[in-house]
Structures are given as structure tokens and as C-alpha cells.
Design a protein around this motif. Sequence first.
Motif, PDB file in Angstrom:
ATOM      1  N   VAL A 111       0.806  -1.232   0.000  1.00 12.35           N
ATOM      2  CA  VAL A 111       0.000   0.000   0.000  1.00 12.35           C
ATOM      3  C   VAL A 111       0.832   1.271   0.000  1.00 12.35           C
ATOM      4  O   VAL A 111       0.332   2.336  -0.369  1.00 12.35           O
ATOM      5  N   ASN A 152      -4.701   6.414  -1.257  1.00 10.96           N
ATOM      6  CA  ASN A 152      -5.775   5.452  -1.540  1.00 10.96           C
ATOM      7  C   ASN A 152      -7.126   5.849  -0.955  1.00 10.96           C
ATOM      8  O   ASN A 152      -8.115   5.139  -1.151  1.00 10.96           O
ATOM      9  N   MET A 244      -4.941  -1.260  -1.759  1.00 12.02           N
ATOM     10  CA  MET A 244      -5.472  -0.703  -0.528  1.00 12.02           C
ATOM     11  C   MET A 244      -5.971  -1.850   0.344  1.00 12.02           C
ATOM     12  O   MET A 244      -6.406  -2.896  -0.154  1.00 12.02           O
ATOM     13  N   ASN A 259      -6.073  -0.341  -5.782  1.00 12.32           N
ATOM     14  CA  ASN A 259      -6.350   1.032  -5.404  1.00 12.32           C
ATOM     15  C   ASN A 259      -6.964   1.760  -6.605  1.00 12.32           C
ATOM     16  O   ASN A 259      -6.275   1.958  -7.613  1.00 12.32           O
TER      17      ASN A 259
END
Length: 568
Positions: A111, A152, A244, A259
Motif C-alpha cells: 500500500v 488510496n 489498498m 487502489n
Amino acid sequence: MDRSGGRNIDHERLDTLRSGHGPIQEHVIDEFVAGRLSRRAFLRHGTAAGLSLPLLGGILAACGSSAPPSPASTPAGKSGATIKVGDVVPTAAINPMSLADQGGIECIDQVGEFLVFTDHHLKYHPWLAETWKPNADATVWTFKIRQGVKFNDGKPMTVDDVVYSFKSQSDPKSASNALSIFGGTLVPDGVVKVDDTTVAFHLEQPNGGFIDAVSNDNYNMIIVPNGYDFGNYQKSFIGTGRFMKTSYAPQTGATFARNPHYWGTPAKPAKLEFTFYPNEGAMTAALEAGDIDTNDGFSIAGSPQLVTGGFNVISLKASYHRELSMRTDISPFTSKYVRQAIAYTLDRPTIVQALFKGFAGLGNDSPFAPAFPATIGPPTIPQRKKNLKLAKELLAKGGVPSGFSTPLLTETLGELPHFAQIIKQSASQIGVDINLTVETSSKYYGQAVFGKSDWLDGEMSLVDYGARAVPNIFLQAPLQSVKAKAGQGAWNAARFNNPSYDKLSKEFIATPDLSTQQRLAGQIEQLLLDETPIIYAYFYDWLTATRKNVTGVYPAITGLFLWNAAKT
């Protein structure tokens, strides 16, 4: 056009390509033109200094050399797959400020993003920074930040976010794990917003390899929003990366989805499913049963069956190693002769063969791995070999001719328990009785600070170290004298305190010049062989296994990147 060192050099073209660059960048080009840098070293040092790969390719061509290879084509396999990943249990709550363990790093990699990306060949590529440039003495590094990036949660990323992230992580009051790299180098006031697209790092001292500190090698340094509360990270998993978080359960696992706000090429997998395993054996069993598609790494000692042909095995040669620290402030390890004696009990070639079956190389009791260009190896620096007669003589010289007893603490990770048993058996040959304790990684690391960590406080401590593209962190955190206010010596489990070493290591880190690095590396290697605060017995290859139908898994020097993973 003339010839230099057997090469045809087009000076007119070369002069055009090199114009407008800074002194350090010019120096890298001069060293290559003069034949003092190999093609490979030129690419590594050139990207570190901020020269783009297209520009480096042009310079290579002007000097009669082949251009760097094109980026690898996208791996085969359709997009949209669910990739099931085996990961070791994170040892603590996921927090970029305190992150220090393999399981947590590989979650955050999905992420978060960094200013720069370090590849398998130790070259640096633009990521959230598009360009960078050091000043003449490498005390100021200036970065142009990519525009149009979103977190995100859909909010734009700005230079203010970059500044906040680095100010937070370089603050000595923050207890950030990144202080192991920033200590003595970067303080919050040194992080300066130049304009809405530019950030500059004004360093406390010259650092020719500072680029590595803003790359994925410094795994804490993902960019978070301005003013973000790091303590909430496990709830949000905020970041600018291709995935995400959709769920996270400590001790159990996590899931990640694409994302939708990603600024670049979307991830190939539609979903990642992470399952956390308490040990390598359980993870290997899951891979063999088809419950996961890839593991996050394995050892030959624990899972030799994975290299026999049933799986794809990715082998990454780098500076991965283990460090056996001896407390130089606790008798009898206050004597360098006793520390040397322990080192002389180890049969390193046999250890490497037994634990790694050829997927490793010998260590020589310094952090200079063969992968580092500056490393000075045999015959200039003799390789330490097993010598029990000498070891016994050194014990006597250190005041313990009949041997002694000592505890040794390590963790249940990879081959570490096996290696610890070898250390115990080897030391027994000279009358040293080692009381071995193998703990879970969570208990072993503790809070990862002095006084609250078996890793850092043990009389003898055997710990895992990931790889880096430059040796700076290995020279700083575990070996420089402890200066808590400056963040220096943050991982100095040996409590090594040597002013000559501190001076040499700082000089090494300061210079961007390879020949100067090599001269200093030789002095450091000799000093550490003599002092032996830490035993470095081997440098091993990082091994990752996937099922045969899985492609695109990319284990980096630190972490695991899955945005190109697919199934055929």
C-alpha cells in the motif's frame, strides 16, 4: 572521435550529454570515461547520483559500450487474479514509524510507496520522486516530486506530505526505526520545502549514498498525509501504492484490493490474500498443499524440498546476512581475544554448504558483502578460517584458558535455530558452554530498544539482517558508538565503542567516490577482523518460491512487491 582504454569515444556527443549536471554526477561520468568504473558500477553509481537510465545509455553508447537493458517486459499471465501469499506473522502493530520485521514490511509494501525504487541490480529508479541531484559535497540532495499522485483515500499527495513524512521519521523524539539510518545524518530542520514540486534534504554531514535512505531499502519511509497520526496506521493502511487494505487481522492475515485512485499502471492482481504463519514449516506445508501461491521467503535448512523442481524459485544475490553480536561491555567479551576465539571455531565453508547448499557465500566478520563494489576481499584481506589451536590460545590470552559459560539468544526464523546450534557445538570444542534460547521473533525483538529487547540486550545475540544496496546502515546502526540523542548506534547489540571505527565509517558514508570507498573499506575490514564485535559468517541468497503457474512475483532487497503477479 578517439580511442581510450580500447574504446571508441565520441567526445562531441559525450560533452553534449554531460552538460548541465552537478559535480558528483560529472565525477561519476569522468570515472567511467577514465576506465575506473565498470559498466555495472557506472549504472549503479550513475542512478544513485540522479542520472537517468536513458542518459546513462547515451553516455555508454558515446563511450562505445552497449546501452543498459530495456526494462523487463510485463510477465505472462492475465490480470484480475487473486494471489494468495504466505507471510510470517508481523511481530507488532503495523506502523511505519516502528516497523522492523519481515511480516510487517511485506504488508506495508503493498500500500505504501517511496521516493525511489531499488531494483535487483541495485540501481535506483524514479518512483514518487521523478528526479534527484546532490550538491557538490553531498550535503544537500534535491528531489522533484511526482505530480498527480493520490492516496488510496482519493486525496492528492503534495510536497507537504513528503516533508511531514520525513520530518516525523527523522525526529529524535519520535523513536522511529528510521533513525537507525537518519541518526547523525538528517534532522527535521533539514527537510525543506523548496516549492510545490521540490523538497531538499540538508544533511548534518556529507552522505554520498543518501539516495538509499529515501528508497524502499529504508522500509519505514512510505509517504503518509501531512499531520497523519502514525498510531492509527493499522486501521487505515494509508498510502499511494497500487493496493489498498480491505481487511487486517493480527496473527491471522490481511486482504488487499486494487487502489482505484492509483496514479500509474494499475496492479495486475485484483486481490491479494495474505495468510500469516507462525513459522517457515507451516508456510511451506501450505505452499505444497496449494493453499498459497507464493511464500515471502524460505531457507534451504528449513525447506530444501522447494528447490527440487516442483516450484518456481527466485534467487536474489545481495547482502542478506546474520549477525552474532558479543557484548563488548560484559566480561569475558570485553577482551577482543575472546571474541576472536569464538570466530575461529566456525567452519564457514561447511556451514554454508550445510545450511544453504550453495545459495550463499562466506562472510569475513565485517558487513562488506561480496555484492558491494567497495568490498575488499581475499587475498588483500585474508579470509578467517577455523583454527581451534589458535582459538584456545586466544582464550588464554583473554584470561579464560579453561573456557566459560554464556547465554545466546536468537529467534525462530529461517535457518537461525540451526546456525545457533552449530555455534554452540563449535564453541564447545574450546570449552565455551553456550546456553541457547530460541524465541519467537516477537519476544526476541521486544520493543527493539535498549533495555527492552532480548535482541539488543543479550550477552550473545544472533539476529537476521535484510539486504541493502549500500552498506551504510550496516556500518551505522549495529557498529557505531551509541549516542541516543543523535540516533547513532541504534542497533548496537554488541555495545561496540571504537572512535577509530566511528571515524572511518563516517568517512566511508560521506564519500560518493568508489576508489575512496574501497580504500576506507579495506581499513574498516581489517579493524573489524581485529576487534570482532560481531561475527558475520555468511551472506546468503534470498529465496522465494511460487507455484509453477504464478508469474511476476518480485522480491526486492527489502520487501515483496506483487503488483505484476499473475497466474497463467
